[in-house]
Design a protein around this motif. Structure first.
Motif, short mmCIF file in Angstrom:
data_model
loop_
_atom_site.label_atom_id
_atom_site.label_comp_id
_atom_site.label_asym_id
_atom_site.label_seq_id
_atom_site.Cartn_x
_atom_site.Cartn_y
_atom_site.Cartn_z
N LEU A 12 -0.39 -4.85 6.87
CA LEU A 12 0.97 -4.58 5.99
C LEU A 12 1.30 -3.16 6.01
O LEU A 12 2.46 -2.76 6.08
CB LEU A 12 0.68 -5.14 4.86
N PHE A 16 4.90 -1.73 7.27
CA PHE A 16 5.70 -1.20 6.36
C PHE A 16 6.08 0.41 6.39
O PHE A 16 7.07 0.97 6.13
CB PHE A 16 5.34 -1.28 4.61
N GLU A 54 9.14 1.28 0.99
CA GLU A 54 8.19 0.91 2.08
C GLU A 54 7.16 1.94 2.50
O GLU A 54 6.02 1.28 2.72
CB GLU A 54 9.10 0.50 3.45
N ALA A 57 4.48 1.79 -0.33
CA ALA A 57 3.71 0.99 -0.21
C ALA A 57 2.63 1.03 0.90
O ALA A 57 1.44 0.48 0.95
CB ALA A 57 4.53 -0.57 0.01
N LEU A 61 -1.55 0.76 0.00
CA LEU A 61 -2.30 -0.25 0.41
C LEU A 61 -3.48 0.28 1.09
O LEU A 61 -4.49 -0.25 1.20
CB LEU A 61 -1.66 -1.03 1.56
N ALA A 78 0.05 -3.91 -3.22
CA ALA A 78 0.33 -5.25 -2.43
C ALA A 78 1.28 -6.04 -3.41
O ALA A 78 2.18 -6.75 -2.77
CB ALA A 78 -1.04 -6.20 -2.34
N VAL A 81 4.40 -4.84 -2.53
CA VAL A 81 5.23 -5.39 -1.68
C VAL A 81 5.62 -6.81 -1.50
O VAL A 81 6.64 -7.19 -0.99
CB VAL A 81 3.94 -5.45 -0.23
N ASN A 104 9.89 -12.46 5.80
CA ASN A 104 9.47 -12.16 4.59
C ASN A 104 8.62 -13.04 3.92
O ASN A 104 7.77 -12.45 3.27
CB ASN A 104 10.66 -12.08 3.78
N LEU A 107 5.10 -11.82 5.45
CA LEU A 107 4.54 -10.86 4.52
C LEU A 107 4.41 -11.07 3.13
O LEU A 107 3.35 -10.26 2.69
CB LEU A 107 5.72 -9.47 4.90
N ALA A 111 0.48 -10.46 1.37
CA ALA A 111 0.42 -9.27 0.45
C ALA A 111 -0.11 -10.21 -0.65
O ALA A 111 -0.90 -9.62 -1.48
CB ALA A 111 1.87 -8.86 -0.12
#
Length: 124
Positions: A12, A16, A54, A57, A61, A78, A81, A104, A107, A111
């Motif tokens: 992730l 991002f 992004e 994020a 993470l 997360a 996200v 989407n 993802l 998350a």
């Protein structure tokens, strides 16, 4: 399971970070001219703001867990996200971009797994 959560978080973060840097490097005057058609009619400021979110994020993470300072920020990143993906899916749905909605959703699920795992049974 801890290893799986780390792998998901790294994937992730990579996705991002790449997406955020791409958005931040685009020209302010015409962000859709760089070949990323999904930006559509968003203002340049909105594109830059999404890019910043992004990148943040991606950092959130991984960095808190790596340096072991406030690791509670990992599931919160997360969660951010996941919320970002809800907004992206809504935007793509309005534009009738079904393939992007599928990305989407994927993802979002990844998350959500990190949120569940890090707030639940596999916290740091």
């Amino acid at each position: 399971m801890d290893v799986i959560l780390w792998i998901i978080a790294v994937v992730l973060a990579a996705v991002f970070l790449a997406a955020g840097i791409t958005k931040l490097r685009q020209p302010l005057k015409n962000p859709s001219a760089s070949g990323t058609g999904q930006l559509g009619n968003l203002s340049p400021t909105a594109v830059k703001a999404i890019g910043v979110l992004e990148v943040l994020a991606a950092v959130g993470l991984l960095l808190p867990a790596i340096v072991d300072i406030a690791p509670i920020l990992v599931p919160l990143a997360a969660l951010g996200v996941a919320l970002l993906m809800v907004g992206a899916a809504i935007t793509h749905a309005r534009r009738r971009e079904a393939q992007m909605i599928a990305v989407n959703v994927l993802l979002f699920v990844l998350a959500a797994v990190v949120v569940w795992g890090r707030l639940g049974p596999f916290h740091f």
